[in-house]
Motif scaffolding. Structure first.
Motif, short mmCIF file in Angstrom:
data_model
loop_
_atom_site.label_atom_id
_atom_site.label_comp_id
_atom_site.label_asym_id
_atom_site.label_seq_id
_atom_site.Cartn_x
_atom_site.Cartn_y
_atom_site.Cartn_z
N ILE A 142 0.86 -1.19 0.00
CA ILE A 142 0.00 0.00 0.00
C ILE A 142 0.89 1.24 0.00
O ILE A 142 1.85 1.32 0.77
CB ILE A 142 -0.92 0.03 1.23
N ALA A 143 0.56 2.18 -0.87
CA ALA A 143 1.36 3.40 -0.96
C ALA A 143 0.45 4.61 -1.12
O ALA A 143 -0.69 4.51 -1.56
CB ALA A 143 2.33 3.32 -2.14
N ALA A 144 0.98 5.77 -0.76
CA ALA A 144 0.28 7.04 -0.91
C ALA A 144 1.31 8.11 -1.25
O ALA A 144 2.51 7.94 -0.99
CB ALA A 144 -0.48 7.40 0.37
N PRO A 145 0.87 9.23 -1.84
CA PRO A 145 1.83 10.23 -2.31
C PRO A 145 2.61 10.94 -1.20
O PRO A 145 3.74 11.37 -1.43
CB PRO A 145 0.96 11.23 -3.08
N ALA B 293 -0.60 11.12 4.14
CA ALA B 293 -1.60 10.28 3.49
C ALA B 293 -1.32 8.80 3.75
O ALA B 293 -2.24 8.01 3.96
CB ALA B 293 -1.61 10.55 1.98
N ALA B 294 -0.04 8.44 3.76
CA ALA B 294 0.33 7.05 4.04
C ALA B 294 -0.04 6.67 5.47
O ALA B 294 -0.57 5.58 5.74
CB ALA B 294 1.83 6.85 3.81
N LYS B 295 0.23 7.59 6.41
CA LYS B 295 -0.12 7.33 7.81
C LYS B 295 -1.63 7.21 7.97
O LYS B 295 -2.13 6.34 8.71
CB LYS B 295 0.43 8.45 8.70
N ARG B 296 -2.36 8.04 7.27
CA ARG B 296 -3.82 8.03 7.37
C ARG B 296 -4.39 6.70 6.88
O ARG B 296 -5.22 6.09 7.56
CB ARG B 296 -4.40 9.19 6.55
N ILE B 297 -3.97 6.23 5.70
CA ILE B 297 -4.52 4.98 5.18
C ILE B 297 -4.06 3.80 6.03
O ILE B 297 -4.79 2.83 6.19
CB ILE B 297 -4.14 4.78 3.68
N SER B 298 -2.87 3.90 6.60
CA SER B 298 -2.39 2.85 7.49
C SER B 298 -3.25 2.77 8.75
O SER B 298 -3.65 1.69 9.20
CB SER B 298 -0.93 3.10 7.87
N ASP B 299 -3.60 3.94 9.31
CA ASP B 299 -4.45 3.98 10.50
C ASP B 299 -5.85 3.46 10.21
O ASP B 299 -6.46 2.76 11.04
CB ASP B 299 -4.54 5.41 11.04
N LEU B 300 -6.37 3.78 9.03
CA LEU B 300 -7.74 3.39 8.67
C LEU B 300 -7.86 1.91 8.37
O LEU B 300 -8.86 1.27 8.71
CB LEU B 300 -8.22 4.21 7.46
N ILE C 122 -2.80 2.06 -4.39
CA ILE C 122 -2.36 3.46 -4.33
C ILE C 122 -3.52 4.30 -3.82
O ILE C 122 -4.56 4.41 -4.49
CB ILE C 122 -1.91 3.99 -5.70
N ASP C 123 -3.36 4.87 -2.64
CA ASP C 123 -4.41 5.72 -2.07
C ASP C 123 -4.15 7.17 -2.45
O ASP C 123 -3.04 7.55 -2.83
CB ASP C 123 -4.44 5.57 -0.55
N GLU C 124 -5.18 8.01 -2.34
CA GLU C 124 -5.10 9.44 -2.70
C GLU C 124 -4.53 9.61 -4.11
O GLU C 124 -3.62 10.41 -4.36
CB GLU C 124 -4.27 10.22 -1.68
#
Length: 723
Positions: free
Chosen positions: A355-358, A362-369, A408-410
């Motif tokens: 899982i990756a984010a820009p 954003a990476a921390k947010r998707i990891s927490d969710l 890929i989030d966001e």
């Protein structure tokens, strides 16, 4: 010499000016004891070190007396010569020492201890130093700072002067980065014609570069041509002569879309064409015949005591059966719940999911969710540099990522160059799940990837629409959906999570922002003004723009105190305890986190100043646990971050968002901007200003338009699969 940064040439030194010692700071390159300097700049008062001279330009003369020459050589200015050898050389050649070393280096063989090999080494070093100084002096005559001379010398070495005098516009190349207009003065003195192909080509590249900086990957030729003719003061015939030559030499590229020519810089053309081709291959390669995953989805529902709605099931099934899927939808529509199911089912099948984010936030947010580990795209691809110092990623076609599925989030934040790098790092059979909200603002970089991919109608897109019951209780969620659909938000609520305060004067609106941050919200809800509350502004300028609001917030949240050290930059005074943001990608910055070392602080990363060490000329900053040091010269990359623009907030969520909406530039007040701001708030959204202005924003559905041919390229490439 008190301090020297070998990488960027920033130095702090003391000079003797008619018997008075003056502290000088600036990016001046290698300066050594014994040199004579003529400096241009200004005096500044340092809070700890007192008066300093901040040098912008430097005219340098090598020492011309035997005493100063010996000091110069003893300082280590020339590799291989120390104090003892310096004395021997000066004793032999006196005031002619430097002239001998430059023009007749073989005479150094007279000196005991200098072998033919050492003599050649010294001669090469002397030639290098003398040539760099000649280049720095030459460019400083045009008001060009030493750092550009150093970059040019790093690229072209001893040939720098000859190459620049043959074509000064090479200084505009990205590796040096000098402004086109700065080079014009040099070109004029070199009598380079206004119609010279060198100048016209550089001008065309400059126009395309400026447009890339505001998001366009290309420009229509019918717009570029008149723009270039006006900008350069040339005729149409001269433009097309150079334009065609530049196409032949592949300095620029052309793509025809609907009978219209679009002009690209090389990097952006290769990026968009590669993205289109690679997605087409991935789509064809990863297709499966099995489309019924109802049983697996039902088991997942039972294990998690959840019921997925129809579109969620469709998204899960599509993600498991197809190579490429875009999952989109507004807040509260269940994107995270759907994504969790997709990841879980892939892992149960034995697939490796990454899982990756820009951005880091954003990476921390998707990891927490999701509860799954996520990394920034840069960290996932692993940044490194080649022998010339150019950025590259460790993972590419020859060293792909070891993953079967990449999420890929966001995705709305991903620009074309970064997405190209992602695709180059994936195995041919790797599946890609792209998650994002196309109604948000486009990326800071060039392109509008998510929108183009969706609009192409070539990929599987699942847009979740149903707002779940729990989310319906939130006015943040319901108002966000109203805004994106062109319906005015309900500003009358006073007992939920979305508040509006009418303030029609700028100073009153600012006063309200300050009071909420410092007093009312911390007192009523226990929110931290630094960690929980984020002020978002539509623009940078004006009373309610980022710069002025930041200064006002700093004064109430982190005021000047005797025990707090501070340092002045061009725009802001930075103080220990300040909330700051990095404003550009910097892949060189080394950080440590929990014993792990990494590199790279990126545009939009928010941190807090822990310490300002004026003795070591460094600022220690904590970026979400990544501890790093900036030297004072790097402060130009930072801004205060009590208030940030809506664009800079993309990919982040904050407990509380406060946004002043009053006056300002009309072109910045549009629906997508308001929608993006509202969707940044997790628990509390507060708008302050004019109700009419908010409603005008909702009614202004001006999309952020960007020139790109990716959609057309993708359609062409996908069409080949069915020929």
């Amino acid at each position: 010499m008190l301090f020297r940064n070998e990488n960027n040439g920033y130095i702090v030194l003391e000079i003797d000016s008619h018997g008075e010692l003056i502290t000088v700071v600036g990016t001046l390159g290698d300066i050594d004891e014994g040199e004579q300097l003529s400096l241009i700049g200004k005096y500044v008062t340092h809070t700890k070190f007192g008066v300093q001279f901040q040098a912008e330009y430097c005219d340098r003369k090598l020492p011309n007396t035997a005493v100063n020459i010996q000091k110069y050589l003893s300082s280590g200015a020339i590799k291989g010569i120390g104090p003892s050898l310096a004395k021997k050389i000066v004793d032999e050649f006196g005031e002619q020492t430097l002239e001998v070393m430059e023009n007749e280096p073989m005479k150094l063989l007279r000196i005991k201890g200098i072998s033919p090999k050492k003599c050649e080494s010294i001669a090469a070093e002397v030639k290098k130093i003398f040539n760099l100084r000649i280049l720095m002096t030459y460019l400083s005559g045009y008001g060009i700072r030493a750092k550009y001379a150093m970059k040019a010398f790093q690229k072209w070495g001893l040939d720098s002067m000859d190459l620049i005098q043959n074509n000064p516009y090479i200084l505009c190349e990205p590796s040096v980065g000098l402004e086109f207009k700065k080079v014009e003065a040099i070109a004029k003195d070199l009598r380079i014609s206004a119609c010279s192909p060198k100048r016209i080509c550089a001008g065309i590249v400059d126009i395309l570069t400026q447009n890339a900086d505001v998001g366009h990957t290309c420009l229509p030729l019918d717009k570029l041509q008149p723009l270039a003719c006006r900008y350069l003061g040339i005729g149409e015939k001269d433009f097309y002569t150079t334009y065609n030559e530049a196409l032949e030499e592949e300095i620029i590229y052309e793509y025809k879309k609907n009978g219209r020519e679009f002009v690209y810089l090389k990097d952006y053309y290769l990026a968009e064409s590669y993205i289109a081709g690679r997605l087409s291959v991935l789509e064809a390669f990863c297709q499966k015949n099995i489309d019924d995953y109802d049983n697996l989805i039902q088991i997942e529902e039972e294990e998690n005591n959840i019921r997925y709605e129809k579109l969620q099931k469709e998204a899960i099934s599509a993600a498991l059966s197809k190579g490429l899927v875009i999952l989109t939808g507004g807040p509260g529509t269940g994107k995270t719940t759907t994504l969790n199911a997709i990841i879980s089912l892939y892992q149960k099948q034995g697939h490796t999911v990454m899982i990756a984010a820009p951005t880091g936030r954003a990476a921390k947010r998707i990891s927490d969710l999701t509860g799954y580990d996520a990394k920034t795209i840069h960290r996932l691809l692993e940044v490194e540099f080649d022998n010339s110092g150019k950025l590259k990623f460790k993972h590419n076609e020859s060293n792909p990522l070891n993953c079967d599925v990449l999420v890929i989030d966001e995705m709305s934040m991903v620009d074309v160059l970064l997405f190209e790098s992602v695709l180059r790092a994936l195995k041919l059979n790797c599946k890609i799940i792209m998650v994002g909200d196309s109604d948000q603002l486009p990326p800071v970089g060039a392109g509008n990837i998510l929108k183009d991919l969706i609009d192409s109608n070539q990929l599987t897109v699942i847009k979740l629409k149903e707002i779940f019951r729990q989310a319906q209780k939130s006015c943040i969620v319901t108002n966000a959906h109203k805004i994106v659909n062109g319906i005015n938000p309900d500003l009358s609520q006073k007992n939920n999570d979305f508040f509006f305060f009418q303030r029609l004067e700028s100073d009153e609106a600012l006063k309200m922002v300050l009071d909420l941050c410092k007093n009312r919200l911390p007192r009523a809800y226990g929110y931290s003004p630094i960690d929980d509350i984020q002020v978002l502004c539509p623009s940078r300028k004006g009373t309610l723009g980022v710069v002025e609001v930041n200064k006002a917030l700093q004064e109430v949240l982190n005021p000047k105190m005797v025990h707090k050290r501070e340092i002045r930059s061009f725009v802001y005074t930075f103080r220990e305890g300040d909330k700051v943001m990095q404003t550009r990608n910097n892949y060189d910055i080394v950080w440590t986190k929990d014993g792990e070392e990494g590199a790279g602080i990126f545009n939009g990363d928010i941190g807090r100043i822990l310490n300002i060490n004026k003795q070591n000329l460094e600022v220690v900053i904590d970026f979400d646990g990544r501890i790093t040091s900036y030297d004072f010269e790097m402060l130009e990359q930072l801004e205060l971050a009590y208030a940030i623009t809506v664009h800079k907030s993309q990919g982040s969520e904050f407990e509380v968002v406060i946004m002043p909406v009053l006056g300002g530039f009309e072109k910045l007040y549009y629906r997508n901007l308001l929608y993006t701001a509202v969707t940044r708030a997790k628990k509390l959204m507060i708008l302050i200003g004019s109700q009419n202005k908010i409603f005008q924003m909702v009614g202004n559905n001006r999309k952020t338009f960007r020139y790109s041919c990716l959609k057309a390229m993708l359609t062409d490439e996908m069409g080949k699969n069915f020929d």
